[in-house]
Structures are given as structure tokens and as C-alpha cells.
Write an enzyme that holds these catalytic residues in place. Structure first.
Site, PDB file in Angstrom:
ATOM      1  CG  ASN A  10       7.207   6.792  10.562  1.00  9.19           C
ATOM      2  OD1 ASN A  10       7.920   7.322   9.707  1.00  9.19           O
ATOM      3  ND2 ASN A  10       6.452   5.743  10.300  1.00  9.19           N
ATOM      4  NE  ARG A  95       9.483   3.275   8.520  1.00 12.54           N
ATOM      5  CZ  ARG A  95       8.775   3.515   7.420  1.00 12.54           C
ATOM      6  NH1 ARG A  95       8.059   4.616   7.339  1.00 12.54           N
ATOM      7  NH2 ARG A  95       8.806   2.676   6.404  1.00 12.54           N
ATOM      8  CG  HIS A 184       7.577  -3.034   4.746  1.00 15.69           C
ATOM      9  ND1 HIS A 184       7.010  -3.565   3.601  1.00 15.69           N
ATOM     10  CD2 HIS A 184       7.170  -1.743   4.793  1.00 15.69           C
ATOM     11  CE1 HIS A 184       6.293  -2.643   2.987  1.00 15.69           C
ATOM     12  NE2 HIS A 184       6.377  -1.529   3.694  1.00 15.69           N
ATOM     13  NE  ARG A 245       6.346   2.032  -3.305  1.00 13.68           N
ATOM     14  CZ  ARG A 245       6.378   1.898  -1.979  1.00 13.68           C
ATOM     15  NH1 ARG A 245       6.267   0.698  -1.439  1.00 13.68           N
ATOM     16  NH2 ARG A 245       6.520   2.945  -1.201  1.00 13.68           N
ATOM     17  CG  ASP A 286      -9.417   0.764   0.273  1.00 14.22           C
ATOM     18  OD1 ASP A 286      -9.550  -0.437   0.634  1.00 14.22           O
ATOM     19  OD2 ASP A 286      -9.678   1.721   1.015  1.00 14.22           O
ATOM     20  NE  ARG A 288     -10.630  -0.455   3.510  1.00 13.42           N
ATOM     21  CZ  ARG A 288     -10.372   0.582   4.305  1.00 13.42           C
ATOM     22  NH1 ARG A 288     -10.834   0.587   5.543  1.00 13.42           N
ATOM     23  NH2 ARG A 288      -9.653   1.612   3.875  1.00 13.42           N
ATOM     24  N   GLY A 337      -2.268  -3.815   6.916  1.00 14.78           N
ATOM     25  CA  GLY A 337      -3.675  -3.520   6.695  1.00 14.78           C
ATOM     26  C   GLY A 337      -4.439  -4.547   5.892  1.00 14.78           C
ATOM     27  CD  GLU A 391       6.005  -1.019  10.409  1.00 16.18           C
ATOM     28  OE1 GLU A 391       7.040  -0.880   9.733  1.00 16.18           O
ATOM     29  OE2 GLU A 391       4.872  -0.665  10.023  1.00 16.18           O
TER      30      GLU A 391
END
Length: 415
Positions: A10, A95, A184, A245, A286, A288, A337, A391
């Protein structure tokens, strides 16, 4: 000796992720690694030899370009007896982000394929050039070995024209190849199939809404193993709220920023792709950290809460829309994730959808694990699942299936 190994590459603009897999039996990983900051003085290669159970190795220092990066990868693999010159290596799978309408399946690379990937650079300027560099470098290292391109867009080429077309002048759209391609795809293909397996059913019998939620995020509606709609479009900017985004946006915002805000095209592009989404709303991309700010309260909590609420609102809209598109939904699968690890996101995304047969069990949702699992209450009309994506395995599987003797070359280039 039968060649059963596949090296998956990748290649990004300044990085190369790689995995070496043995496709016999359980498709075991023999080695994994990452080269990052290519072209800088602070380049870094981290290599983990899983086959030998050895400790990870790192090397730092200048790695000038992708050719030097792949040569360094080959050296690390050779130290473990897994070199690129091994007769057990069947192919290298790459990829490739954008295949347009030209590629609907994994494709053995030749000059025609390379030319088409290059022709698509204007609609994937950040990704296709790096993907091309990786392929050409691998070809130079092993010119005798099949190089296979696996396209992020391929899984979405089954969308009907009613889903793939934008409502703009047809001649203009065709001239500039403007349509919804989706991304994706390897993840959506893998997760939709694994969800069917988790339910003990064939993919052809299952309708799934797949939610790939990472820093980049996308949703897909999969009917009987085939994608019929997806949230990303001409580029990965359309659709869900993402880490940096904006996702869906009134196109007139761009005109307004240009005319009233005096912003250039490049400035608007940077704003929408790199300074929007979660980071634009609250300064963090993030999830988290966003949840920590919410849970701890304080001055930073309101902005984090609003960002979370906007993220969930958009996600819920797509779940409802794809429920309508599919008509019957057997499962909703969270992956990547955020989807795999953020239980508050999963809970909030389906809250209020009980009338559609969608709910999560609080205790099951709170469980952390690496295996695919159901988090919906027993007997639910719609299963809700957490399905870790893979993937690299999907790319290796598609690559190996294409190059094994039982299969023939299924290059699918078309004008």
C-alpha cells in the site's frame, strides 16, 4: 514448490505499508511493516517478522524514494528467509485507490493498465501517483512476477446508474468523468462478506449496511453481496463527517467562499479536506480525545459534544437512507478504527431506530475484542455487528485467486 505467498503493498505519497501472507490454509501473516517519511532525513522503517516470532526491528535515516524504500523492505524480509527472490512468492498485490469505470475486478498489471491508472490521476491526485510509483518499483525488483492491482473503487462499480450519476448535464459529466465512484471498496467487500459469515448465511442472501468509520469514513448499502450505493463520490470528500473532511456540503458554499471570502480553489480544497470535519468543529480528529473531553466536562466539552452530535446526525441519516434503498436490512456492520473501538459512537448511531428493528445491547456493545461479534439483543430483526476490517487480507485473497493456475487473467479494462 508451489508458490503460495503474496506480498501486499500500500504505497502512499511518503509511506509504504506492507504485509507478506501465506495463502495456504489460514492465510497466515509472515511479516508486516511500515516505511514512513520517505524522502526525509528522518525516514523510518518498522518491520515485524511474525513467521519467526522475532521482535520488531527498526531502522532510521534517509530513505530517498519509493525504490529505496522497497529495497529496504526486501532486505528486511531476506533477513527472515522471506526475500522477494523466494520461489514461494506468487505475486505482489497493490492497493490502487482509483480505478474509475475501467476496472471492476483485480487486474494483472501491464502497460495498458498503468496508462489507465495514470489517466485517472486528475480524479485521485493524492493517491494514484503514489500507487503507480509502488507498482513500477516492484516491477523493477521482480519483473518476472505478476503484479496485481486491487482497486478501492471496484466494489462500487455495481452501483446502478441511478445511484452513480450526479444530476448535472450528461455531456459535461461524461467529458470529465464526473460520477460517484466510492472508496474503501476492499474494506466494504470484506466486511459485508464477513458479516454474512457471522450470521451463518451466504453473502448472496444478506443485505448489509457497512459503516467504515476511521479518520476517513464511508457507508455502503450492500444487497446480496453487491454494492448498490455508497457515501463517497467522485472523490473521498463526499458523505459522512470525517476526521478532517467535511463530507456532504452545499456546493454553493464553495462559490460563496470564492466570491465573498476571496479564497482560492486550492485554499478551499485544503479547508474542506484537511481543516474540516471533526478537527474543524472542535480542534480534534481523534474520537478518543473527543469522547475524553465530553466525559470530563470543562470548557472544552461543549465544542466536543457538538462535533460528536454532528458526526452522529450525519451517520444516522445515512443509516436511514440506506435502509430505504435496501428495503430489507439484515445487518448493520461497524468497522475500522472508530467503528471497531468507539462504543459510544455505535450506541448513539442506532439510538431511536428501535422501530426499524435496530438496537444494541449495552453490555455486548461495551465488550472490546479483535473478533467479529454481534452487539444487538438476541432475536433482533436487524443484527448489529462489529466486524474488524482486513483490507490487506482482502487484497491478498483477490490477488492470489487471480494468479493461481485454476484462474485465468481477468483484466477488465474497458473504454
Amino acid at each position: 514448490m508451489t508458490a503460495t505467498r503474496v506480498l501486499v503493498l500500500n504505497s502512499g505519497s511518503s509511506s509504504v505499508k506492507y504485509q507478506l501472507l501465506d495463502m495456504r490454509h489460514d492465510s497466515s501473516r509472515l511479516a508486516v511493516g511500515l516505511v514512513e517519511r520517505i524522502g526525509e532525513e528522518t525516514s523510518r522503517l518498522k518491520h515485524t517478522p511474525l513467521a519467526t516470532g522475532g521482535a520488531s526491528r527498526e531502522r532510521t535515516g534517509p530513505i530517498a524514494d519509493h525504490e529505496a524504500a522497497l529495497k529496504a523492505v526486501a532486505e528486511e524480509l531476506a533477513k527472515d528467509g522471506l526475500g522477494l527472490d523466494s520461489p514461494e512468492l506468487a505475486a505482489i498485490g497493490h492497493r490502487v485507490v482509483h480505478g474509475g469505470q475501467s476496472f471492476t475486478e483485480p487486474t494483472v498489471v501491464d502497460e495498458t493498465v498503468l496508462a489507465e491508472i495514470e489517466r485517472l490521476i486528475p480524479v485521485a491526485p493524492l493517491h494514484n501517483p503514489a500507487n503507480l510509483t509502488g507498482i513500477r518499483t516492484a516491477q523493477a525488483l521482480r519483473p518476472d512476477l505478476p503484479q496485481v492491482a486491487v482497486f478501492d473503487t471496484a466494489f462500487h462499480t455495481t452501483m446502478p446508474e441511478s445511484a452513480a450519476r450526479y444530476a448535472i448535464d450528461v455531456a459535461t459529466a461524461d467529458e470529465h468523468r464526473i460520477r460517484r465512484y466510492g472508496f474503501h471498496g476492499t474494506s466494504h467487500a470484506y466486511v459485508s462478506r464477513e458479516t454474512a459469515r457471522l450470521l451463518g448465511r451466504a453473502p448472496e442472501d444478506v443485505n448489509v449496511i457497512v459503516l467504515h468509520l476511521g479518520n476517513g469514513a464511508s457507508a455502503s448499502a450492500v444487497r446480496g453481496g453487491r454494492c448498490v450505493d455508497t457515501s463517497m463520490g467522485l472523490t473521498p470528500l463526499e458523505g459522512l463527517v470525517m476526521g478532517t473532511r467535511s463530507g456532504d456540503l452545499d456546493p454553493a458554499v464553495i462559490f460563496h467562499l470564492a466570491r465573498v471570502g476571496g479564497m482560492s480553489t486550492d485554499e478551499i480544497d485544503t479547508l474542506l479536506n484537511k481543516k474540516s470535519g471533526l478537527i474543524g468543529l472542535c480542534g480534534d480528529n481523534d474520537m478518543r480525545e473527543i469522547r475524553r473531553r465530553i466525559d470530563e466536562g470543562g470548557a472544552d466539552a461543549p465544542a466536543a459534544q457538538l462535533a460528536f452530535d454532528i458526526y452522529i446526525h450525519r451517520l444516522k441519516k445515512y443509516i436511514g437512507a440506506y435502509y430505504a434503498v435496501l428495503g430489507r436490512v439484515d445487518a448493520i456492520a461497524f468497522t475500522a478504527g472508530v467503528g471497531e473501538n468507539a462504543s459510544p459512537v455505535r450506541e448513539a448511531a442506532v439510538a431511536g431506530l428501535e422501530g426499524l428493528g435496530v438496537a444494541v445491547d449495552g453490555a455486548l456493545n461495551a465488550v472490546r475484542g479483535q473478533e467479529a461479534r454481534l452487539i444487538s439483543p438476541a432475536g433482533s430483526r436487524v443484527a448489529v455487528a462489529v466486524v474488524p476490517t482486513d483490507e490487506e487480507l482482502e487484497i491478498a485473497t483477490q490477488t492470489y485467486a487471480l494468479v493461481t493456475p485454476a484462474r485465468t487473467d481477468k483484466s477488465t479494462t474497458r473504454d
